[in-house]
Design a protein around this motif. Sequence first.
Motif, PDB file in Angstrom:
ATOM      1  N   MET A   1      37.125  28.999  41.484  1.00 19.97           N
ATOM      2  CA  MET A   1      37.577  28.209  42.284  1.00 19.97           C
ATOM      3  C   MET A   1      37.662  28.936  43.657  1.00 19.97           C
ATOM      4  O   MET A   1      37.836  29.994  44.031  1.00 19.97           O
ATOM      5  N   ALA A   2      37.622  28.149  44.639  1.00 18.52           N
ATOM      6  CA  ALA A   2      37.486  28.293  46.052  1.00 18.52           C
ATOM      7  C   ALA A   2      38.580  27.597  46.742  1.00 18.52           C
ATOM      8  O   ALA A   2      39.011  26.358  46.463  1.00 18.52           O
TER       9      ALA A   2
ATOM     10  N   GLY B   1      30.383  36.335  42.845  1.00 21.63           N
ATOM     11  CA  GLY B   1      31.595  37.111  42.758  1.00 21.63           C
ATOM     12  C   GLY B   1      31.813  38.612  43.106  1.00 21.63           C
ATOM     13  O   GLY B   1      32.875  39.004  42.988  1.00 21.63           O
ATOM     14  N   THR B   2      30.453  39.147  43.268  1.00 16.84           N
ATOM     15  CA  THR B   2      30.675  40.436  43.623  1.00 16.84           C
ATOM     16  C   THR B   2      30.248  40.738  45.215  1.00 16.84           C
ATOM     17  O   THR B   2      30.715  41.631  45.958  1.00 16.84           O
TER      18      THR B   2
ATOM     19  N   ARG C   1      38.287  33.815  40.312  1.00 18.08           N
ATOM     20  CA  ARG C   1      37.622  33.953  39.241  1.00 18.08           C
ATOM     21  C   ARG C   1      38.635  33.254  37.840  1.00 18.08           C
ATOM     22  O   ARG C   1      39.616  34.009  37.890  1.00 18.08           O
ATOM     23  N   LEU C   2      38.331  32.467  37.319  1.00 17.50           N
ATOM     24  CA  LEU C   2      39.096  31.787  36.345  1.00 17.50           C
ATOM     25  C   LEU C   2      38.655  32.475  35.113  1.00 17.50           C
ATOM     26  O   LEU C   2      37.507  32.007  34.384  1.00 17.50           O
ATOM     27  N   LYS C   3      39.330  33.379  34.330  1.00 15.56           N
ATOM     28  CA  LYS C   3      38.762  33.964  33.079  1.00 15.56           C
ATOM     29  C   LYS C   3      38.596  33.247  32.097  1.00 15.56           C
ATOM     30  O   LYS C   3      37.762  33.265  31.059  1.00 15.56           O
ATOM     31  N   LYS C   4      39.245  32.013  31.691  1.00 16.37           N
ATOM     32  CA  LYS C   4      39.288  31.156  30.732  1.00 16.37           C
ATOM     33  C   LYS C   4      37.702  30.533  30.666  1.00 16.37           C
ATOM     34  O   LYS C   4      37.285  30.388  29.442  1.00 16.37           O
ATOM     35  N   TYR C   5      37.055  30.368  31.717  1.00 16.12           N
ATOM     36  CA  TYR C   5      35.742  29.800  31.684  1.00 16.12           C
ATOM     37  C   TYR C   5      34.529  30.765  31.989  1.00 16.12           C
ATOM     38  O   TYR C   5      34.893  31.470  33.125  1.00 16.12           O
TER      39      TYR C   5
ATOM     40  N   GLY D   1      51.533  27.989  31.093  1.00 17.52           N
ATOM     41  CA  GLY D   1      52.167  29.409  31.369  1.00 17.52           C
ATOM     42  C   GLY D   1      51.266  29.985  32.133  1.00 17.52           C
ATOM     43  O   GLY D   1      50.397  29.656  32.912  1.00 17.52           O
ATOM     44  N   ASN D   2      51.426  31.316  31.931  1.00 20.75           N
ATOM     45  CA  ASN D   2      50.466  32.349  32.898  1.00 20.75           C
ATOM     46  C   ASN D   2      49.015  32.048  32.257  1.00 20.75           C
ATOM     47  O   ASN D   2      48.908  32.257  30.981  1.00 20.75           O
ATOM     48  N   PHE D   3      48.177  32.166  33.314  1.00 18.98           N
ATOM     49  CA  PHE D   3      46.667  32.460  32.820  1.00 18.98           C
ATOM     50  C   PHE D   3      46.003  33.106  33.643  1.00 18.98           C
ATOM     51  O   PHE D   3      46.460  33.456  34.793  1.00 18.98           O
ATOM     52  N   GLU D   4      45.011  33.661  33.256  1.00 14.56           N
ATOM     53  CA  GLU D   4      44.272  34.598  33.721  1.00 14.56           C
ATOM     54  C   GLU D   4      43.292  34.213  34.922  1.00 14.56           C
ATOM     55  O   GLU D   4      42.371  33.514  34.893  1.00 14.56           O
ATOM     56  N   VAL D   5      43.771  34.510  36.175  1.00 21.52           N
ATOM     57  CA  VAL D   5      43.046  34.106  37.476  1.00 21.52           C
ATOM     58  C   VAL D   5      42.993  35.324  38.396  1.00 21.52           C
ATOM     59  O   VAL D   5      44.130  35.743  38.418  1.00 21.52           O
ATOM     60  N   PHE D   6      42.128  35.719  39.142  1.00 25.66           N
ATOM     61  CA  PHE D   6      42.253  36.862  40.189  1.00 25.66           C
ATOM     62  C   PHE D   6      41.157  36.608  41.023  1.00 25.66           C
ATOM     63  O   PHE D   6      40.298  35.811  40.901  1.00 25.66           O
ATOM     64  N   ARG D   7      41.549  37.093  42.499  1.00 22.90           N
ATOM     65  CA  ARG D   7      40.576  37.086  43.566  1.00 22.90           C
ATOM     66  C   ARG D   7      39.483  38.002  43.447  1.00 22.90           C
ATOM     67  O   ARG D   7      39.750  39.089  43.181  1.00 22.90           O
ATOM     68  N   VAL D   8      38.400  37.453  43.907  1.00 22.69           N
ATOM     69  CA  VAL D   8      37.236  38.260  43.842  1.00 22.69           C
ATOM     70  C   VAL D   8      36.829  38.251  45.134  1.00 22.69           C
ATOM     71  O   VAL D   8      37.504  37.789  46.146  1.00 22.69           O
ATOM     72  N   VAL D   9      35.385  38.966  45.468  1.00 19.47           N
ATOM     73  CA  VAL D   9      34.970  38.798  46.980  1.00 19.47           C
ATOM     74  C   VAL D   9      34.730  37.402  47.605  1.00 19.47           C
ATOM     75  O   VAL D   9      34.600  36.388  46.958  1.00 19.47           O
TER      76      VAL D   9
END
Length: 449
Positions: A429-430, A173-174, A442-446, A124-132
């Motif tokens: 992940m890139a 990531g920043t 950024r994969l929040k699970k890890y 299902g949905n999982f926490e992933v979001f784009r960073v710099v």
Amino acid sequence: MPTVDIEDIDNMSIDSDNQDGREENKKSVKDKLVPAWYDSDDDILDEQGIKSRRVNLEARPEKKYEDRLHQTFNLAFGATPKWADLETVLSERKGVKNLDESDDEDVDSRQSRSDQASTGLAKGNFEVFRVVDLNARGREEGRLIRCIDFHPKHNVGLVAGNSNVVGLYTVDGTKNPIHQSIKFEKFEIRNASFSTCGQEFYVSSGLFNHFYTYDMNSGVIKKTRPCSINARETIRKLYPSPDGQVLVALGHHGDMYLYSSKSKEVITTLKMNGEVSSVTFNKDGSKMLSVGDGQDIFCWDMKNRVCCAKYTDISLQYATQVASSDNNVALGMTSGIVSIYDNLFNEKQDIPSTVQINPLKSLQNLVTSVSSLKFNSTSEILAMGSTDKQNAIRLVHAPSLTVFPNFPFLNADYGRPQTIAFTPNSGYMAVGGNKGIAYLFRLKKYENY
């Protein structure tokens, strides 16, 4: 016996009265302090901002903008660290006095953390979001970001493109500051990767019969062109083995050249039927699978350097990519179909005869030729992409073989994915595209890099 003068007592009382008066004055002054300015936008819900975001923050309408910023920060960097949590620090200090009671609590907390860490990634949905962006501080690699790889031990990312430049970046990531930029004169880079030990990286072009090795410690670039290779041969792709013993270079007409990782000399040449397009290793590097333009999958014994098994799938078309995990093997084709098989490394045949196999499932989420196929370090995520279509990238929940519906993000534009890579612990992940950008997620699970 010492005596106290009455005048001194009066002075002491006066001083105490003055001190009390000063404290009251300070409190009154603090009560009278007002902000230097007031921004009314702080009280307005950022509805338009949330709608225009490409990353879904799962913001709720009743939350204010400040709460959403806190949510974004916590997703990127986690909650307040343990050492900075005052209540946690005070409770730990207090617990030192009650060792008998705290021991049981520590055991329970460690057990709960262990149970939480052992839970796998849910579908299902999982926490992933784009960073710099990984190459935000450089952008010298060219418009086509063809290669991305991550150092096996340090927070360093490698980015290479069509401008003959390899950029090394510190992954945080920043800011992702650039560490070094290396240019290879008159050498178009189409493949680049770190060695297994991380002390060097390799670059190849597919246009020449040689490749380059860059020593991370000394900064020396070494050209490798073994005499045993035909002058017309070209080195297309390089695959370091997980045990760090050999480096496999793909040539033409089914030729796979095995180099010594130390001396960079050709040990032997393996040959399969037809053209070879991709190879993958098992976990310890003792076996290797190779695929190409036929319906066959070849399994190689890397110790004896012979073909130990051969598999055939009648539904298999021209295979472009192959990737392996602890439990499965994924194979991508020119049609965009990705077939998932059981672990093919366990089969052993005394005489390499053909074994008929069928896939566990065929994923049809891509409609153009598969150019990227990669499992993450925990074998829970399979990333697949195609360079022939915009945003043609999908993430698959490997245990259930279902696609995560919330990636890529709605209205996002990542161009045509050229390459995909995970960090050693899957924290990031890139994705390299055709806009000169190495997108970082950024994969929040890890938790770790």
